[in-house]
Enzyme design. Structure first.
Site, PDB file in Angstrom:
ATOM      1  N   SER A  57      44.433  42.013  34.736  1.00  0.00           N
ATOM      2  CA  SER A  57      43.131  41.495  34.306  1.00  0.00           C
ATOM      3  C   SER A  57      42.347  40.785  35.404  1.00  0.00           C
ATOM      4  O   SER A  57      41.149  40.595  35.270  1.00  0.00           O
ATOM      5  CB  SER A  57      43.325  40.520  33.139  1.00  0.00           C
ATOM      6  OG  SER A  57      44.237  39.493  33.503  1.00  0.00           O
ATOM      7  N   ASP A 337      39.108  30.929  30.809  1.00  0.00           N
ATOM      8  CA  ASP A 337      39.976  30.756  29.643  1.00  0.00           C
ATOM      9  C   ASP A 337      41.339  30.233  30.117  1.00  0.00           C
ATOM     10  O   ASP A 337      41.417  29.657  31.196  1.00  0.00           O
ATOM     11  CB  ASP A 337      40.086  32.076  28.847  1.00  0.00           C
ATOM     12  CG  ASP A 337      40.653  33.216  29.687  1.00  0.00           C
ATOM     13  OD1 ASP A 337      41.194  32.945  30.781  1.00  0.00           O
ATOM     14  OD2 ASP A 337      40.574  34.387  29.251  1.00  0.00           O
ATOM     15  N   HIS A 340      42.188  32.975  33.283  1.00  0.00           N
ATOM     16  CA  HIS A 340      41.274  33.648  34.216  1.00  0.00           C
ATOM     17  C   HIS A 340      40.161  32.752  34.753  1.00  0.00           C
ATOM     18  O   HIS A 340      39.593  31.971  33.987  1.00  0.00           O
ATOM     19  CB  HIS A 340      40.633  34.852  33.511  1.00  0.00           C
ATOM     20  CG  HIS A 340      41.617  35.766  32.885  1.00  0.00           C
ATOM     21  ND1 HIS A 340      41.919  35.720  31.542  1.00  0.00           N
ATOM     22  CD2 HIS A 340      42.400  36.736  33.417  1.00  0.00           C
ATOM     23  CE1 HIS A 340      42.832  36.641  31.272  1.00  0.00           C
ATOM     24  NE2 HIS A 340      43.155  37.265  32.396  1.00  0.00           N
TER      25      HIS A 340
END
Ligand SMILES: *[C@@H]1O[C@H](CO)[C@@H](O)[C@H](O)[C@H]1NC(C)=O
Ligand SMILES: *[C@@H]1O[C@H](CO)[C@@H](O)[C@H](O)[C@H]1NC(C)=O
Ligand SMILES: *[C@@H]1O[C@H](CO)[C@@H](O)[C@H](O)[C@H]1NC(C)=O
Ligand SMILES: *[C@@H]1O[C@H](CO)[C@@H](O)[C@H](O)[C@H]1NC(C)=O
Length: 361
Positions: A57, A337, A340
């Site tokens: 991610s 978050d 990230h």
């Protein structure tokens, strides 16, 4: 084979410095001078025309399935492109900034390759959020499978050897492998052996990319996992978890050793490490970037978080109510978050990584 390339790179650097020096001499106003100075910073030993990206991610720009990734939920993407679009941030991520650094468009996410058309000339992003070197908790393609996708494109003659000679390969992976290890009940005692097997498989993957024609491979060291908000929430975002960071340091040590070994074996010094660990910790300790352009006042606190541990950023309850809170200004937060960085965070990280990217030649 390695020596001529090295000489060529040194020569290019020397030439760049001389050229930049001349520009300075002829500069007539301070304003003018500053522009030239800025220009000088943009020079590199090697300028890729394509980017091929593998991993998780931190690099995914939309591959993860909509049913799986929180990156497809509000408020992800609120800064860029303005709605959820698969990036695990409010906006741009590492891939976008690395592409921008080299003056190219962000490579198309593999899931949209059929519609890519001309865009294919910037390369392809094979990274899937949640994935790892090994299988993790999400049923998305692991790094081996991502390389299979790449190999298929070579077989289909989408890219040739000349293309790969002028490409950069970017890899960000392993964070989710540790998440999966913990979730599956892995012990602290078993961790060093797990790290060794992880690095061993990662080295196999990197070598495979090299065998397929990759000549410049930049693999990200693991970020300080103990400083991610999901860990620091226990100290109200005051302190990084030292135990976790010690394990990360061991991981990065083995990674650096593996990369040195691969370079020694390949003789063309194709492999490079991007030190995300030092980059993250420096930004967090400084509460901003070194130049003072970007400031992160409470650096460990995420911009978006669940109302309780049962929820995370983007969670809604069965009545569709938001079960998360957000802060005012995403530009003032490093983390988006629990895991990230924000776009501003990635921007700061990419600025700090520029010298490392410039060293790739
Ligand atoms: C990666 O995924 C493939 C397909 O699911 C699986 O066969 C393979 O064992 C996995 N590789 C690793 C290293 O976990
Ligand atoms: C490789 O592909 C590029 C287009 O991506 C093309 O311009 C070039 O001529 C090709 N080179 C060879 C050796 O086939
Ligand atoms: C730090 O992380 C370890 C391993 O995940 C955990 O066992 C420990 O409780 C954490 N320590 C603190 C102070 O949060
Ligand atoms: C590099 O490889 C040679 C043999 O190919 C070996 O003798 C040497 O110890 C290696 N050096 C490092 C730093 O791994």
């Amino acid at each position: 084979m390695g020596l001529p390339k090295l000489l060529l790179c040194s020569f290019f650097f020397l030439f760049s410095i001389l050229a930049a020096g001349n520009a300075g001499v002829h500069a007539s106003s301070p304003h003018h001078d500053r522009r030239h100075h800025h220009h000088k910073k943009q020079r590199y030993g090697f300028r890729p025309t394509k980017l091929f990206v593998f991993g998780d991610s931190y690099a995914d720009t939309g591959n993860i399935q909509k049913s799986v990734g929180s990156s497809w939920k509000e408020p992800y993407g609120i800064t860029f492109p303005g709605k959820p679009a698969g990036r695990f941030s409010d906006g741009r991520v590492l891939t976008d900034y690395v592409a921008k650094f080299y003056g190219m468009k962000s490579p198309v996410a593999y899931r949209w390759i059929k519609y890519a058309g001309n865009r294919l000339r910037y390369g392809v992003n094979f990274a899937y959020g949640g994935t790892g070197v090994f299988d993790t908790l999400v049923l998305e393609p692991n790094m081996t499978t991502q390389i299979d996708f790449f190999e298929k494109l070579l077989k289909d003659l989408v890219y040739n050897k000349t293309d790969l000679d002028s490409s950069l390969f970017l890899v960000t992976v392993a964070g989710n492998d540790y998440g999966a290890y913990n979730a599956k009940g892995g012990t602290a005692q078993g961790l060093p052996a797990f790290t060794a097997s992880l690095i061993s498989q990662l080295a196999v993957n990197l070598k495979r990319l090299h065998g397929l024609g990759a000549r410049r491979i930049a693999v990200a060291a693991l970020e300080p996992l103990g400083c991610l908000p999901r860990s620091t929430v226990l100290s109200s975002f005051q302190q990084c978890n030292v135990t976790q960071n010690t394990a990360v340091n061991f991981h990065n040590l083995l990674l650096n050793q593996a990369v040195s070994k691969l370079n020694n074996e390949s003789r063309d010094s194709a492999y490079h490490v991007l030190d995300l660990y030092t980059t993250f910790t420096t930004l967090l300790e400084n509460k901003g970037d070194v130049s003072g352009t970007l400031k992160f006042e409470t650096p460990l606190k995420p911009w978006c978080m669940g109302l309780s541990t049962a929820y995370s950023c983007g969670s809604v309850d069965d009545k569709g109510r938001k079960m998360y809170t957000v802060c005012n200004d995403a530009k003032s937060a490093f983390f988006w978050d629990g895991v990230h960085p924000t776009q501003a965070g990635w921007h700061a990280v990419s600025m700090a990584l520029k010298p490392s990217l410039q060293q790739i030649c």
